[in-house]
Motif scaffolding. Structure first.
Motif, PDB file in Angstrom:
ATOM      1  N   VAL A   1       0.838  -1.202   0.000  1.00  0.00           N
ATOM      2  CA  VAL A   1       0.000   0.000   0.000  1.00  0.00           C
ATOM      3  C   VAL A   1       0.873   1.252   0.000  1.00  0.00           C
ATOM      4  CG1 VAL A   1      -1.733   1.329   1.268  1.00  0.00           C
ATOM      5  CG2 VAL A   1      -1.915  -1.166   1.145  1.00  0.00           C
ATOM      6  N   ASP A   2       1.939   1.215   0.784  1.00  0.00           N
ATOM      7  CA  ASP A   2       2.842   2.369   0.839  1.00  0.00           C
ATOM      8  C   ASP A   2       3.489   2.608  -0.527  1.00  0.00           C
ATOM      9  OD1 ASP A   2       4.161   4.465   2.396  1.00  0.00           O
ATOM     10  OD2 ASP A   2       5.983   3.315   2.088  1.00  0.00           O
ATOM     11  N   THR A   3       3.829   1.525  -1.232  1.00  0.00           N
ATOM     12  CA  THR A   3       4.390   1.659  -2.577  1.00  0.00           C
ATOM     13  C   THR A   3       3.384   2.302  -3.522  1.00  0.00           C
ATOM     14  OG1 THR A   3       5.839  -0.264  -2.279  1.00  0.00           O
ATOM     15  CG2 THR A   3       5.354   0.394  -4.545  1.00  0.00           C
ATOM     16  N   HIS A   4       2.113   1.866  -3.444  1.00  0.00           N
ATOM     17  CA  HIS A   4       1.071   2.484  -4.268  1.00  0.00           C
ATOM     18  C   HIS A   4       0.933   3.972  -3.936  1.00  0.00           C
ATOM     19  CE1 HIS A   4      -0.351  -0.956  -6.430  1.00  0.00           C
ATOM     20  NE2 HIS A   4      -0.705  -1.630  -5.352  1.00  0.00           N
ATOM     21  N   ARG A   5       1.009   4.306  -2.668  1.00  0.00           N
ATOM     22  CA  ARG A   5       0.902   5.708  -2.246  1.00  0.00           C
ATOM     23  C   ARG A   5       2.048   6.529  -2.836  1.00  0.00           C
ATOM     24  NH1 ARG A   5      -1.502   8.309   2.492  1.00  0.00           N
ATOM     25  NH2 ARG A   5      -2.250   6.268   3.177  1.00  0.00           N
ATOM     26  N   GLN A   6       3.260   5.954  -2.802  1.00  0.00           N
ATOM     27  CA  GLN A   6       4.420   6.637  -3.379  1.00  0.00           C
ATOM     28  C   GLN A   6       4.240   6.850  -4.884  1.00  0.00           C
ATOM     29  OE1 GLN A   6       7.179   7.818  -1.716  1.00  0.00           O
ATOM     30  NE2 GLN A   6       5.899   7.349   0.027  1.00  0.00           N
ATOM     31  N   ASN A   7       3.759   5.819  -5.568  1.00  0.00           N
ATOM     32  CA  ASN A   7       3.552   5.925  -7.010  1.00  0.00           C
ATOM     33  C   ASN A   7       2.490   6.964  -7.340  1.00  0.00           C
ATOM     34  OD1 ASN A   7       5.474   3.977  -7.593  1.00  0.00           O
ATOM     35  ND2 ASN A   7       4.007   2.300  -7.608  1.00  0.00           N
ATOM     36  N   LEU A   8       1.451   7.024  -6.528  1.00  0.00           N
ATOM     37  CA  LEU A   8       0.398   8.021  -6.743  1.00  0.00           C
ATOM     38  C   LEU A   8       0.950   9.430  -6.591  1.00  0.00           C
ATOM     39  CD1 LEU A   8      -2.541   6.288  -4.835  1.00  0.00           C
ATOM     40  CD2 LEU A   8      -2.594   6.968  -7.239  1.00  0.00           C
ATOM     41  N   MET A   9       1.742   9.655  -5.549  1.00  0.00           N
ATOM     42  CA  MET A   9       2.310  10.984  -5.350  1.00  0.00           C
ATOM     43  C   MET A   9       3.234  11.352  -6.491  1.00  0.00           C
ATOM     44  SD  MET A   9       2.915  11.488  -1.243  1.00  0.00           S
ATOM     45  CE  MET A   9       3.998  10.102  -1.002  1.00  0.00           C
ATOM     46  N   ARG A  10       4.030  10.378  -6.948  1.00  0.00           N
ATOM     47  CA  ARG A  10       4.949  10.645  -8.056  1.00  0.00           C
ATOM     48  C   ARG A  10       4.181  10.961  -9.336  1.00  0.00           C
ATOM     49  NH1 ARG A  10       6.533   7.514 -12.012  1.00  0.00           N
ATOM     50  NH2 ARG A  10       5.701   5.643 -11.009  1.00  0.00           N
ATOM     51  N   LYS A  11       3.190  10.122  -9.649  1.00  0.00           N
ATOM     52  CA  LYS A  11       2.457  10.305 -10.896  1.00  0.00           C
ATOM     53  C   LYS A  11       1.618  11.578 -10.909  1.00  0.00           C
ATOM     54  CE  LYS A  11       2.044   5.454 -12.350  1.00  0.00           C
ATOM     55  NZ  LYS A  11       1.082   4.381 -12.690  1.00  0.00           N
ATOM     56  N   LEU A  12       1.064  11.945  -9.761  1.00  0.00           N
ATOM     57  CA  LEU A  12       0.185  13.114  -9.701  1.00  0.00           C
ATOM     58  C   LEU A  12       0.936  14.388  -9.328  1.00  0.00           C
ATOM     59  CD1 LEU A  12      -2.964  11.507  -8.043  1.00  0.00           C
ATOM     60  CD2 LEU A  12      -2.561  11.999 -10.462  1.00  0.00           C
ATOM     61  N   GLY A  13       2.231  14.238  -9.023  1.00  0.00           N
ATOM     62  CA  GLY A  13       3.036  15.423  -8.762  1.00  0.00           C
ATOM     63  C   GLY A  13       2.692  16.127  -7.467  1.00  0.00           C
ATOM     64  N   VAL A  14       2.258  15.357  -6.466  1.00  0.00           N
ATOM     65  CA  VAL A  14       1.983  15.950  -5.157  1.00  0.00           C
ATOM     66  C   VAL A  14       2.964  15.383  -4.139  1.00  0.00           C
ATOM     67  CG1 VAL A  14      -0.453  16.309  -5.697  1.00  0.00           C
ATOM     68  CG2 VAL A  14       0.249  14.195  -4.562  1.00  0.00           C
ATOM     69  N   LYS A  15       3.095  16.070  -3.006  1.00  0.00           N
ATOM     70  CA  LYS A  15       4.154  15.713  -2.070  1.00  0.00           C
ATOM     71  C   LYS A  15       3.661  15.081  -0.774  1.00  0.00           C
ATOM     72  CE  LYS A  15       7.270  19.246  -3.858  1.00  0.00           C
ATOM     73  NZ  LYS A  15       8.120  20.428  -3.558  1.00  0.00           N
ATOM     74  N   ASN A  16       2.351  15.000  -0.592  1.00  0.00           N
ATOM     75  CA  ASN A  16       1.848  14.426   0.655  1.00  0.00           C
ATOM     76  C   ASN A  16       0.416  13.933   0.465  1.00  0.00           C
ATOM     77  OD1 ASN A  16       0.270  16.813   0.758  1.00  0.00           O
ATOM     78  ND2 ASN A  16       1.940  17.868   1.817  1.00  0.00           N
ATOM     79  N   THR A  17      -0.141  13.357   1.536  1.00  0.00           N
ATOM     80  CA  THR A  17      -1.489  12.804   1.475  1.00  0.00           C
ATOM     81  C   THR A  17      -2.523  13.887   1.201  1.00  0.00           C
ATOM     82  OG1 THR A  17      -0.872  11.018   2.986  1.00  0.00           O
ATOM     83  CG2 THR A  17      -3.220  11.504   2.773  1.00  0.00           C
ATOM     84  N   ALA A  18      -2.315  15.064   1.761  1.00  0.00           N
ATOM     85  CA  ALA A  18      -3.258  16.164   1.532  1.00  0.00           C
ATOM     86  C   ALA A  18      -3.369  16.472   0.044  1.00  0.00           C
ATOM     87  CB  ALA A  18      -2.823  17.406   2.303  1.00  0.00           C
TER      88      ALA A  18
END
Length: 200
Positions: free
Chosen positions: A171-188
């Motif tokens: 799940v953490d890997t998916h979260r990292q990939n989401l932040m990378r792909k969407l260009g955001v730096k945190n959960t917010a």
């Protein structure tokens, strides 16, 4: 590594067993440089860095980690560390990092610098695609969309893992990939994207 360095400097090194001890030692001694691991018992590197800088804003802290994921790098830099190096570096590079911080500069090992640049470039590219097409299905996998929806509805990594039958690490890997792909730096930032694109 530092204590065996004889070429240019003689280092006097003290070591703390955990984050809390590191904070207490930094209160008593004005160290030239503090090398901060990310994963520490009782108080992690981010928390310890913040605590040290709240007591002494002039402390120069170099982050040291096995982890090169963007989240770890960003967390340490946001906490106030002035550099980030990986544990696979050699003596010359760690000395170069220390010299840079003492000179008032930031320092990143090559792998870390590449990760930062790649994250920013991917983020800008995806932001353009989303703006033009408004079609996340072309950017994110179905699993990533599932994870994004659950993040946006305030589920923790553990809760997401239980629901999707995934390990917390996955799940953490998916979260990292989401932040990378969407260009955001945190959960917010992920939540903001989910709300703006109406995928909840």
């Amino acid at each position: 590594m530092l204590e065996s360095e004889k070429k240019k400097y003689k280092f006097h090194v003290e070591e703390a067993t955990d984050g809390e001890e590191g904070v207490e030692r930094a209160k008593k001694t004005n160290f030239d440089i503090i090398i901060m691991d990310y994963q520490l018992p009782r108080m992690n590197g981010v928390e310890a860095t913040r605590a040290i800088l709240s007591n002494n804003p002039n402390s120069k802290i170099l982050a040291l980690s096995n982890y090169d994921e963007y989240m770890y790098i960003d967390n340490m830099m946001r906490s106030g560390a002035k550099g980030f190096v990986l544990k696979n570096i050699g003596p010359d590079e760690i000395v170069a990092a220390i010299e840079a911080l003492l000179a008032g500069k930031n320092y990143y090992s090559n792998d870390v610098a590449v990760k930062l640049i790649s994250f920013e470039e991917d983020g800008m590219h995806v932001a353009r695609m989303v703006k033009q097409k408004n079609n996340l299905a072309e950017i994110l996998s179905s699993r990533e969309l599932e994870v994004l929806k659950l993040i946006a509805t305030e589920h923790t990594n553990e809760e997401i893992g239980n629901r999707l039958f995934l390990s917390k690490r996955t799940v953490d890997t998916h979260r990292q990939n989401l932040m990378r792909k969407l260009g955001v730096k945190n959960t917010a930032g992920l939540v903001k994207y989910a709300v703006e694109l109406n995928i909840l």
